[in-house]
Design a protein around this motif. Structure first.
Motif, short mmCIF file in Angstrom:
data_model
loop_
_atom_site.label_atom_id
_atom_site.label_comp_id
_atom_site.label_asym_id
_atom_site.label_seq_id
_atom_site.Cartn_x
_atom_site.Cartn_y
_atom_site.Cartn_z
N ARG A 1 0.86 -1.20 0.00
CA ARG A 1 0.00 0.00 0.00
C ARG A 1 0.89 1.24 0.00
O ARG A 1 2.07 1.20 0.35
N GLU A 2 0.27 2.35 -0.43
CA GLU A 2 0.97 3.62 -0.43
C GLU A 2 0.76 4.30 0.92
O GLU A 2 -0.38 4.50 1.34
N ILE A 3 1.86 4.66 1.59
CA ILE A 3 1.78 5.27 2.92
C ILE A 3 1.75 6.79 2.83
O ILE A 3 1.01 7.46 3.54
N ASP A 4 2.59 7.34 1.95
CA ASP A 4 2.69 8.80 1.85
C ASP A 4 3.10 9.17 0.44
O ASP A 4 3.64 8.36 -0.30
N ARG A 5 2.82 10.41 0.07
CA ARG A 5 3.15 10.89 -1.27
C ARG A 5 3.48 12.37 -1.23
O ARG A 5 2.78 13.16 -0.59
N THR A 6 4.55 12.76 -1.90
CA THR A 6 4.89 14.17 -2.14
C THR A 6 4.86 14.38 -3.65
O THR A 6 5.65 13.77 -4.38
N GLU A 7 3.93 15.19 -4.10
CA GLU A 7 3.73 15.35 -5.54
C GLU A 7 4.94 16.03 -6.19
O GLU A 7 5.58 16.90 -5.59
N SER A 8 5.25 15.60 -7.40
CA SER A 8 6.30 16.26 -8.18
C SER A 8 5.80 17.61 -8.69
O SER A 8 4.59 17.85 -8.77
N VAL A 9 6.74 18.48 -9.03
CA VAL A 9 6.40 19.80 -9.57
C VAL A 9 6.71 19.80 -11.06
O VAL A 9 7.88 19.64 -11.46
N PRO A 10 5.71 19.93 -11.93
CA PRO A 10 5.96 19.89 -13.37
C PRO A 10 6.91 21.00 -13.80
O PRO A 10 7.00 22.07 -13.15
N GLY A 11 7.63 20.77 -14.89
CA GLY A 11 8.47 21.81 -15.46
C GLY A 11 7.62 22.96 -15.99
O GLY A 11 6.44 22.79 -16.29
N LYS A 12 8.22 24.12 -16.10
CA LYS A 12 7.49 25.29 -16.59
C LYS A 12 7.33 25.23 -18.11
O LYS A 12 8.25 24.82 -18.83
N ASN A 13 6.17 25.65 -18.59
CA ASN A 13 5.96 25.76 -20.03
C ASN A 13 6.72 26.98 -20.56
O ASN A 13 6.90 27.98 -19.86
N VAL A 14 7.14 26.88 -21.81
CA VAL A 14 7.92 27.95 -22.45
C VAL A 14 7.24 28.35 -23.75
O VAL A 14 6.83 27.48 -24.54
N VAL A 15 7.11 29.64 -23.97
CA VAL A 15 6.54 30.16 -25.22
C VAL A 15 7.66 30.87 -25.99
O VAL A 15 8.31 31.77 -25.46
N LEU A 16 7.87 30.45 -27.24
CA LEU A 16 8.91 31.05 -28.08
C LEU A 16 8.32 32.11 -29.00
O LEU A 16 7.11 32.20 -29.18
N SER A 17 9.21 32.87 -29.62
CA SER A 17 8.78 33.94 -30.53
C SER A 17 8.50 33.43 -31.93
O SER A 17 7.90 34.14 -32.74
N VAL A 18 8.91 32.21 -32.24
CA VAL A 18 8.79 31.70 -33.61
C VAL A 18 7.33 31.40 -33.96
O VAL A 18 6.49 31.18 -33.09
N ASP A 19 7.07 31.38 -35.25
CA ASP A 19 5.75 31.03 -35.79
C ASP A 19 5.91 29.72 -36.55
O ASP A 19 6.72 29.63 -37.49
N HIS A 20 5.16 28.69 -36.17
CA HIS A 20 5.40 27.36 -36.77
C HIS A 20 5.07 27.33 -38.26
O HIS A 20 5.70 26.59 -39.03
N LEU A 21 4.12 28.15 -38.72
CA LEU A 21 3.80 28.19 -40.14
C LEU A 21 4.91 28.87 -40.94
O LEU A 21 5.28 28.43 -42.03
N LEU A 22 5.45 29.95 -40.38
CA LEU A 22 6.58 30.63 -41.04
C LEU A 22 7.80 29.71 -41.08
O LEU A 22 8.49 29.60 -42.10
N GLN A 23 8.06 29.05 -39.95
CA GLN A 23 9.20 28.13 -39.87
C GLN A 23 9.06 27.01 -40.92
O GLN A 23 10.03 26.67 -41.60
N ASN A 24 7.88 26.48 -41.02
CA ASN A 24 7.62 25.41 -41.99
C ASN A 24 7.84 25.91 -43.42
O ASN A 24 8.43 25.21 -44.26
N TYR A 25 7.39 27.12 -43.71
CA TYR A 25 7.56 27.69 -45.05
C TYR A 25 9.04 27.91 -45.37
O TYR A 25 9.51 27.56 -46.46
#
Length: 646
Positions: free
Chosen positions: A234-258
């Motif tokens: 059985r599980e006795i105790d739990r300390t939740e992990s902290v997800p990594g931070k999301n990152v937003v870049l300046s690039v445009d995926h449609l421009l990059q693809n073109y």
């Protein structure tokens, strides 16, 4: 009688003394035992209690979900997909080879994989879990979970694995993650316990590596009660992990693809597109590329060798490869001369095709020469003799100082592991690095972006944005980390506006007037006119014998010996919004190889869609239409990828 009584008294005294000694000894022993009991029950109670807990409690790290990477519009460029895998803990399994045999009756474990896993299990510490089956399907995962009571030391785990929806489009910018190797695991500056987790992935290249700690998050843990056989109860105790931070870049995926599609036909090259007002990088592409998803779960030795046989697909050419900037550097020399007051706009220099300096003949690219050349014409027709003459007057130190003001010779503050500073040489540099004195010929070559001068495509794009705007534009790839907005920066260049206006006038005529070196790649329509500068950088010296034979044409040479082709420019010419730099390795002429690509990229950015045929000269529209039909871009087909939103 008296003697017998005396004997009895003496014996009694001896017995009494011995009894006393025994009593004292017993008391001492009791005292020692009492003290030991006190030590065990009071002083060391918590220590032994913890040891007892460790015998029945297993602490397992919880891996955090890695932060996601998005483009400027919220489209996921690096995401996480669910993964099922089977792990084994040697100290809980006991005879782990027998356990592997039992596991093999439930899921398929090829003999070669089994042997490899046995070696890995033996090499790891007994309490460290080892992945014995990666990326299993749901049925296999459920079967192992159902049979876990009979599989000592085996547990099934659900987690996440990195996934790159746009693969090759962002392979150099985003990079990829991979399993931690022994060198990374033993780095003193990074002692994160997550590095001990089996097959835990960290960033290896690109943004994934540059922002690895931000994206990685922090581990949690689960305390699991296990029985005498090491099975989880059985599980006795739990300390939740902290997800990594999301990152937003300046690039445009449609421009990059073109941009990537537009570079597709070239063997090797790069293109960088900037938003002039903010310095944001809208597209940053290198050719050739690679499929980053192959690296996530481990690329085969053969596949990796195949990559090495290509023209450096793992190299991020936009920010790491440094090239002679060629004639795109001439604006630096021109501004240095203007600042020193050594030239006026109306002064002319005669170009007869060559000039003598330090017992050597320096040639213009046009063998017959350009005749009388003034400031604007020197840029429009890219006269080498004009800039040889200016460079000799200005000197290398002033040229180097102006180059640095325009963005050359330094590393920009970008979240990438490998960013080249290029090279802006000086007299001191040559003395230290080459142990020889600076020569006049070195200055002349530097004045036209040759010799020791080298620069990245990003630096050339930054120079273009600074000339177009008159501000010290700083390139920026990050828009947001978590909830923190990344500000833009652009101070003053400290250059007179009329100087810059003359440079811009020359760049406008390069593209929009006959005899301009990029006139063939002009655009049509007042709102979409382009200004720019071509460049052709030599990677070898042309011998006197070759000149006698009429100079060998680039296309007649082996690919590796041909000149690099460059173009930098901005749009619209009268109110600049976007700046671009394109380098086609060994492409020959900048006007023939690089300028057409740069024009299409600028028009795509300007219109926000595939450029309309009306933006091109009428005689070119049929060929442009055919070219557009061949482009393998998202805008010309239904997007098969599901884009997640930030």
């Amino acid at each position: 009688m008296i003697r017998d009584e005396e004997q009895i008294r003496k014996s009694s005294r001896i017995v009494a003394r011995r009894g006393l000694l025994i009593a004292i000894g017993q008391l001492a022993a009791i005292g020692i035992l009492a003290d030991k009991l006190r030590l065990l029950q009071l002083t060391q109670a918590s220590e032994y209690r913890n040891l007892a807990e460790k015998n029945r409690i297993s602490v397992r790290l919880m891996v955090p979900e890695r932060g996601r990477i998005f483009d400027r519009n919220g489209t996921a460029l690096a995401d996480n997909r669910q993964l099922y895998r089977i792990l084994l803990v040697r100290e809980e399994a006991g005879d782990f080879e027998a356990v592997l045999d039992d596991l093999g009756k439930i899921i398929a474990i090829p003999p070669e994989v089994r042997e490899k896993k046995i070696e890995e299990i033996k090499s790891r510490r007994p309490f460290v879990p080892v992945v014995v089956a990666e990326d299993v399907d749901w049925d296999e995962f459920a079967a192992v979970s159902a049979n876990s009571p009979s599989l000592r030391g085996i547990f099934a785990e659900s987690g996440f694995v990195r996934f790159y929806p746009y693969g090759r489009d962002f392979s150099h910018l985003i990079g990829y993650v991979g399993a931690v190797n022994s060198r990374e695991r033993n780095r003193p500056e990074d002692r994160d316990p997550l590095l001990e987790v089996p097959d835990f992935s960290i960033g290896k290249t690109g943004i994934e590596a540059g922002l690895d700690l931000t994206l990685r998050g922090k581990s949690g843990n689960r305390k699991i009660e296990v029985n005498a056989y090491g099975k989880a109860m059985r599980e006795i105790d739990r300390t939740e992990s902290v997800p990594g931070k999301n990152v937003v870049l300046s690039v445009d995926h449609l421009l990059q693809n073109y941009v990537r599609a537009r570079l597709h036909e070239e063997v090797a090259g790069t293109a960088v597109l900037l938003d002039i007002s903010t310095g944001e990088v809208l597209a940053l592409v290198s050719r050739p590329g690679y499929e980053p998803n192959k690296f996530v779960t481990g690329i085969s030795h053969r596949e990796f060798e195949d990559l090495q046989n290509l023209e450096g697909p793992l190299v991020s050419r936009g920010v790491w490869s440094a090239y002679p900037p060629g004639s795109t550097f001439k604006m630096v020399t021109a501004l240095a001369a203007l600042e020193e007051g050594l030239i006026s706009y109306t002064d002319t220099i005669y170009c007869g095709g060559s000039m003598e300096a330090v017992n050597r003949k320096f040639h213009c690219w046009r063998r017959g020469g350009h005749g009388r050349v003034d400031f604007v014409k020197s840029i429009k027709e890219s006269c080498d003799i004009y800039y040889f003459t200016l460079a000799e007057k200005v000197g290398i130190e002033k040229i180097a100082a102006m180059a640095k003001r325009l963005g050359f010779g330094g590393e920009f503050d970008l979240p990438l592991p490998e960013v080249s500073a290029g090279l802006i040489p000086t007299k001191e540099w040559k003395l230290q690095m080459r142990s020889s004195a600076w020569q006049i010929g070195d200055t002349l070559n530097a004045g036209i972006g040759q010799g020791y001068v080298s620069a990245t495509a990003l630096q050339i794009a930054v120079m273009t944005a600074r000339i177009a705007s008159g501000r010290a534009v700083e390139p920026k790839i990050l828009r947001r980390i978590g909830s923190f907005e990344i500000p833009s920066a652009a101070g003053s260049l400290g250059l007179k506006e009329n100087w810059l206006d003359k440079i811009r006038d020359g760049m406008f005529k390069v593209v929009n007037e006959s005899k301009g070196t990029a006139y063939k790649t002009r655009s049509i329509g007042k709102s979409s006119l382009i200004a720019g500068k071509t460049g052709t950088s030599q990677i070898r010296n042309i011998s006197a014998e070759e000149r006698k034979r009429g100079v060998i044409r680039n296309e007649d040479l082996p690919w590796k010996r041909r000149d690099h082709a460059l173009f930098c420019g901005y749009i619209p010419a009268d109110a600049p919004k976007f700046a671009v730099a394109v380098v086609v390795e060994h492409g020959g002429s900048g006007s023939e190889a690089a300028a057409p690509i740069a024009r299409d990229i600028l028009l795509r950015a300007h219109y926000g869609e595939i450029p309309p045929l009306s933006a091109y000269p009428e005689k070119q529209r049929i060929s442009i239409e055919e070219q557009q039909k061949k482009l393998n871009i998202i805008e010309l087909k239904s997007d098969p990828m599901v884009s997640s939103r930030a």
